[in-house]
Scaffold this active site. Structure first.
Site, PDB file in Angstrom:
ATOM      1  N   TYR A 138      84.769  49.550  90.582  1.00 14.07           N
ATOM      2  CA  TYR A 138      85.548  49.865  91.774  1.00 14.07           C
ATOM      3  C   TYR A 138      84.705  50.147  93.012  1.00 14.07           C
ATOM      4  O   TYR A 138      85.248  50.342  94.098  1.00 14.07           O
ATOM      5  CB  TYR A 138      86.521  51.017  91.473  1.00 14.07           C
ATOM      6  CG  TYR A 138      87.733  50.479  90.736  1.00 14.07           C
ATOM      7  CD1 TYR A 138      88.919  50.223  91.414  1.00 14.07           C
ATOM      8  CD2 TYR A 138      87.668  50.170  89.388  1.00 14.07           C
ATOM      9  CE1 TYR A 138      90.007  49.682  90.759  1.00 14.07           C
ATOM     10  CE2 TYR A 138      88.754  49.631  88.717  1.00 14.07           C
ATOM     11  CZ  TYR A 138      89.920  49.391  89.415  1.00 14.07           C
ATOM     12  OH  TYR A 138      91.003  48.842  88.761  1.00 14.07           O
ATOM     13  N   SER A 153      87.839  45.203  81.375  1.00 16.15           N
ATOM     14  CA  SER A 153      87.685  46.651  81.297  1.00 16.15           C
ATOM     15  C   SER A 153      87.980  47.282  82.656  1.00 16.15           C
ATOM     16  O   SER A 153      87.449  46.854  83.677  1.00 16.15           O
ATOM     17  CB  SER A 153      86.251  47.003  80.876  1.00 16.15           C
ATOM     18  OG  SER A 153      86.047  48.396  80.881  1.00 16.15           O
ATOM     19  N   LYS A 154      88.825  48.308  82.649  1.00 16.73           N
ATOM     20  CA  LYS A 154      89.104  49.052  83.886  1.00 16.73           C
ATOM     21  C   LYS A 154      88.016  50.118  84.009  1.00 16.73           C
ATOM     22  O   LYS A 154      88.230  51.310  83.742  1.00 16.73           O
ATOM     23  CB  LYS A 154      90.511  49.665  83.836  1.00 16.73           C
ATOM     24  CG  LYS A 154      91.029  50.161  85.185  1.00 16.73           C
ATOM     25  CD  LYS A 154      92.491  50.577  85.065  1.00 16.73           C
ATOM     26  CE  LYS A 154      93.013  51.213  86.339  1.00 16.73           C
ATOM     27  NZ  LYS A 154      93.123  50.253  87.453  1.00 16.73           N
ATOM     28  N   ALA A 155      86.841  49.652  84.379  1.00 18.91           N
ATOM     29  CA  ALA A 155      85.648  50.487  84.402  1.00 18.91           C
ATOM     30  C   ALA A 155      85.452  51.092  85.788  1.00 18.91           C
ATOM     31  O   ALA A 155      85.676  50.428  86.808  1.00 18.91           O
ATOM     32  CB  ALA A 155      84.426  49.669  84.005  1.00 18.91           C
TER      33      ALA A 155
END
Length: 330
Positions: A162, A156-158
């Protein structure tokens, strides 16, 4: 940014200055959001978005892994991207779709919090600099380790993930480097703060496998496809840290970074301390597709429909001397 530019927000176009949310949004407090980075390129055939459907599909998959149901389909988001490109008059731009749990309950669990869905666009040139695209950048092994498996879904590019990346790249920049390289808990290479990484030795390419908790990058997949098409062996495997110091070439990939060579790691030159021939060849193959110099046999380019592009002026992008590609000024 120009206040006259528009942002697509929950199905409506709003002025840049008016795109606001409440300070109590769940995503601000807990990082409960997902996003994508997508590039639209100005081509001789008109504005074209690179691997648009793949990016929007990953956005939906990312949301699903956070128990989040997006209120807009892939088709609706695709049309919204086209609309935004047209109304902002940016034939070459970076698109940022983002969805997050909005204002509601402030407990950790997002119970009945609405899902806010937004798409932004702005001109963005080479992420690590035009000169970096040509001569390579300086990277540092980070003291911060990549978040491991079964901690958070790395597929998941959550947004919350980051924070790990921000700490790593900030540390690197404060130490005088351009970017960070994160390792896994076992000391093998994971990725950059916002990029996948490739290591070349004796004409063969190695890149960390998905088991190292990296994001399955769309540009990563593109480069693997292009390399194998050119007959270059690519191995998805665990890559020991030492390979960075013994490599002939190393490069990053990502939507923002595109294909950026790494000329040194921890102040140790990679190869000759400059962009290598395989990296340069892959850059050329990548931009050949994007700039329509070769047929798009993989269907990677989605051209903005004529109606949406009516407000897009021609010649808005500027030529980049460093990489031979077009890129808008930041």
């Amino acid at each position: 940014m120009q206040e006259t530019e528009k942002i697509w927000m929950n199905g409506e176009l709003v002025d840049w200055a008016d795109a606001k949310v409440h300070v109590g949004v769940h995503g601000l407090h807990y990082g409960s959001g997902v996003f994508e980075g997508i590039r639209c390129y100005e081509t001789p055939k008109g504005p074209a978005v690179f691997r648009l459907n793949d990016h929007l599909r990953r956005l939906h998959d990312s949301a699903r892994l956070l128990y989040m149901e997006l209120p807009f389909s892939i088709e609706e988001l695709r049309e919204a991207c086209f609309e935004l490109i047209g109304v902002n008059g940016l034939p070459e731009c970076y698109l940022r779709p983002i969805a997050f749990y909005g204002y509601g309950q402030l407990g950790v669990a997002a119970r009945e919090n609405p899902v806010e869905t937004v798409i932004m666009s702005w001109p963005w040139g080479a992420y690590l600099g035009d000169e970096g695209m040509k001569t390579g950048i300086r990277a540092k092994i980070s003291s911060w380790q990549r978040v491991g498996p079964n901690v958070i879904p790395h597929v998941s590019k959550a947004t919350g993930v980051y924070l790990n990346s921000m700490l790593a790249v900030t540390e690197a920049i404060r130490a005088g480097f351009d970017e960070a390289i994160l390792l896994t808990s076992t000391g093998t290479i994971a990725d950059g703060s916002g990029e996948n990484i490739f290591v070349i030795k004796d004409g063969s390419i190695a890149t960390p496998s998905l088991s190292t908790s990296i994001l399955p990058g769309i540009t990563r997949d593109t480069v693997i496809t292009l390399a194998r098409r050119q007959g270059i062996p690519v191995h998805e495997q665990r890559v020991p840290r030492e390979m960075l110091y013994l490599a002939d070439e190393v490069f990053f990939t990502g939507t923002a970074a595109e294909i950026t060579p790494i000329r040194s790691v921890d102040k140790i030159n990679v190869g000759q301390g400059a962009r290598g021939p395989i990296t340069e060849a892959l850059q050329g193959a990548f931009f050949d597709v994007i700039e329509c110099r070769v047929p798009d046999e993989f269907g990677w380019l989605t051209f903005v429909p004529t109606g949406a592009a009516q407000t897009v002026p021609t010649g808005a992008a500027t030529a980049s001397k460093a990489s031979g590609r077009k890129s808008s000024a930041v």
